[in-house]
Write a protein that holds these residues in place. Structure first.
Motif, PDB file in Angstrom:
ATOM      1  N   GLY A   1       0.830  -1.199   0.000  1.00 13.07           N
ATOM      2  CA  GLY A   1       0.000   0.000   0.000  1.00 13.07           C
ATOM      3  C   GLY A   1       0.864   1.248   0.000  1.00 13.07           C
ATOM      4  O   GLY A   1       1.810   1.372  -0.776  1.00 13.07           O
ATOM      5  N   GLY A   2       0.550   2.197   0.916  1.00 12.19           N
ATOM      6  CA  GLY A   2       1.339   3.420   1.016  1.00 12.19           C
ATOM      7  C   GLY A   2       2.787   3.142   1.349  1.00 12.19           C
ATOM      8  O   GLY A   2       3.692   3.860   0.892  1.00 12.19           O
TER       9      GLY A   2
ATOM     10  N   ALA B   1       9.143   1.868   0.241  1.00 16.02           N
ATOM     11  CA  ALA B   1      10.048   0.768  -0.083  1.00 16.02           C
ATOM     12  C   ALA B   1      10.691   0.965  -1.459  1.00 16.02           C
ATOM     13  O   ALA B   1      11.896   0.763  -1.629  1.00 16.02           O
ATOM     14  CB  ALA B   1       9.293  -0.558  -0.036  1.00 16.02           C
ATOM     15  N   PHE B   2       9.886   1.376  -2.436  1.00 16.68           N
ATOM     16  CA  PHE B   2      10.443   1.555  -3.775  1.00 16.68           C
ATOM     17  C   PHE B   2      11.326   2.796  -3.847  1.00 16.68           C
ATOM     18  O   PHE B   2      12.321   2.830  -4.578  1.00 16.68           O
ATOM     19  CB  PHE B   2       9.335   1.639  -4.824  1.00 16.68           C
ATOM     20  N   ASN B   3      10.980   3.820  -3.067  1.00 12.35           N
ATOM     21  CA  ASN B   3      11.844   4.996  -2.960  1.00 12.35           C
ATOM     22  C   ASN B   3      13.209   4.598  -2.397  1.00 12.35           C
ATOM     23  O   ASN B   3      14.256   5.071  -2.875  1.00 12.35           O
ATOM     24  CB  ASN B   3      11.169   6.044  -2.067  1.00 12.35           C
ATOM     25  N   ALA B   4      13.191   3.719  -1.393  1.00 10.81           N
ATOM     26  CA  ALA B   4      14.444   3.237  -0.805  1.00 10.81           C
ATOM     27  C   ALA B   4      15.252   2.460  -1.838  1.00 10.81           C
ATOM     28  O   ALA B   4      16.474   2.639  -1.961  1.00 10.81           O
ATOM     29  CB  ALA B   4      14.143   2.353   0.402  1.00 10.81           C
ATOM     30  N   TYR B   5      14.574   1.593  -2.576  1.00 10.35           N
ATOM     31  CA  TYR B   5      15.243   0.817  -3.623  1.00 10.35           C
ATOM     32  C   TYR B   5      15.887   1.728  -4.660  1.00 10.35           C
ATOM     33  O   TYR B   5      17.046   1.540  -5.042  1.00 10.35           O
ATOM     34  CB  TYR B   5      14.203  -0.099  -4.278  1.00 10.35           C
TER      35      TYR B   5
ATOM     36  N   SER C   1       5.861  -0.469   7.566  1.00  6.99           N
ATOM     37  CA  SER C   1       4.415  -0.531   7.796  1.00  6.99           C
ATOM     38  C   SER C   1       4.049   0.502   8.844  1.00  6.99           C
ATOM     39  O   SER C   1       4.564   0.466   9.965  1.00  6.99           O
ATOM     40  CB  SER C   1       3.990  -1.919   8.280  1.00  6.99           C
ATOM     41  N   HIS C   2       3.155   1.425   8.494  1.00  2.00           N
ATOM     42  CA  HIS C   2       2.755   2.456   9.455  1.00  2.00           C
ATOM     43  C   HIS C   2       2.192   1.831  10.724  1.00  2.00           C
ATOM     44  O   HIS C   2       2.644   2.131  11.832  1.00  2.00           O
ATOM     45  CB  HIS C   2       1.717   3.379   8.815  1.00  2.00           C
ATOM     46  N   SER C   3       1.230   0.937  10.595  1.00  2.00           N
ATOM     47  CA  SER C   3       0.579   0.342  11.765  1.00  2.00           C
ATOM     48  C   SER C   3       1.401  -0.778  12.368  1.00  2.00           C
ATOM     49  O   SER C   3       1.320  -1.043  13.577  1.00  2.00           O
ATOM     50  CB  SER C   3      -0.805  -0.200  11.389  1.00  2.00           C
ATOM     51  N   GLY C   4       2.198  -1.467  11.537  1.00  2.00           N
ATOM     52  CA  GLY C   4       2.931  -2.634  12.026  1.00  2.00           C
ATOM     53  C   GLY C   4       2.033  -3.820  12.283  1.00  2.00           C
ATOM     54  O   GLY C   4       2.440  -4.802  12.905  1.00  2.00           O
ATOM     55  N   ARG C   5       0.800  -3.766  11.748  1.00  2.00           N
ATOM     56  CA  ARG C   5      -0.172  -4.826  12.020  1.00  2.00           C
ATOM     57  C   ARG C   5      -0.784  -5.436  10.753  1.00  2.00           C
ATOM     58  O   ARG C   5      -1.664  -6.283  10.843  1.00  2.00           O
ATOM     59  CB  ARG C   5      -1.290  -4.270  12.917  1.00  2.00           C
TER      60      ARG C   5
END
Length: 282
Positions: A139-140, A145-149, A185-189
């Motif tokens: 998701g967001g 993640a792709f920015n980091a890549y 993950s923002h929520s981590g859930r």
């Protein structure tokens, strides 16, 4: 980069129960008094039992109530004031712009005040010494993640990422104890994200979590947690400001890694610039 406990509590309120939020509200409202109080005095002032306060101090990352109390006593005065206001129907474009930008500023300030050089150094070493580094997010978080890549392609590190979840899962199961992964993950859930993290952990991969909640399931799986903190307001989730903080954490790790691998990184950057330049018309 000191531990700004008030900024952390303001940003993480949603993850705590009603009794804990009662304590949080009191601490935010009466920070100076709370920082000077014994556990019995804090219990009396907040209406929360001493046992709950003791458990809460450990839940938010302190070894004891004393450490929690010291953090309250050293909390900056500005942390107790509103960083930004709620967006209302009466707000004009200028007011909305100011409040949205203030929310992003709050997220960045809260996040940097809860990161430490030791955490950033450890995370950077995980990346530098890994045979391969994977970036994972849904998701967001996939944007981060792709920015980091995209950024870490400019370093000597061997990096992987993919926007498709099934491919992320396949990538995760191919990593091993010589590798490292950054799971966002923002929520981590999120259950899908947690499955990726669990598979990484089963394979002995060093897992760095970037999340907003220290007590989340992802945080418990990870070897190292970098918190992205942002306070919630109406009309837009706190996750939007948290995303800005997450991207800035990535930028920080990229800069640290790049500086420690300076010569090799510059060679990679120069090569990429030359190749990209060939794609441009003159």
């Amino acid at each position: 980069m000191s531990h700004n406990i008030i900024a952390q509590l303001r940003a993480q309120k949603k993850q705590f129960n009603t009794t804990e939020n009662k304590l949080i509200d009191y601490v935010i409202r009466e920070t100076n008094l709370a920082g000077e109080s014994t556990i019995q005095e804090l219990s009396l002032g907040s209406g929360v039992s001493t046992a709950t306060i003791s458990r809460f101090a450990k839940k938010v990352g302190f070894d004891s109530f004393r450490d929690f109390s010291v953090a309250l006593a050293s909390a900056p005065m500005s942390a107790t004031s509103d960083f930004f206001g709620e967006i209302t129907d009466d707000d004009d474009t200028a007011a909305i712009g100011q409040k949205v930008f203030a929310g992003a500023t709050n997220a960045l300030n809260a996040t940097i005040n809860n990161l430490t050089p030791a955490l950033l150094d450890d995370a950077s070493q995980y990346l530098i010494h890994a045979k391969r580094v994977g970036f994972f997010g849904i998701g967001g978080s996939s944007i981060v993640a792709f920015n980091a890549y995209h950024k870490f392609l400019r370093t000597p590190l061997d990096v992987i990422a993919h926007p498709d979840y099934d491919i992320q899962l396949m990538q995760a199961v191919k990593l091993d104890a010589d590798d490292a992964a950054v799971v966002i993950s923002h929520s981590g859930r999120n259950k899908d994200t947690l499955l990726i993290a669990q598979k990484l952990k089963e394979n002995g991969v060093k897992v760095i979590a970037i999340t907003s909640f220290a007590d989340s399931s992802l945080s418990k799986i990870a070897d190292l947690v970098l918190l992205s903190l942002a306070e919630e307001i109406n009309f837009r989730s706190e996750s939007m400001s948290s995303l800005i903080a997450q991207i800035t954490i990535i930028d920080t790790l990229f800069t640290i890694v790049g500086s420690q691998l300076s010569k090799n990184t510059q060679n990679v950057v120069d090569t990429m610039r030359n190749v990209i330049e060939e794609t441009r018309s003159h």
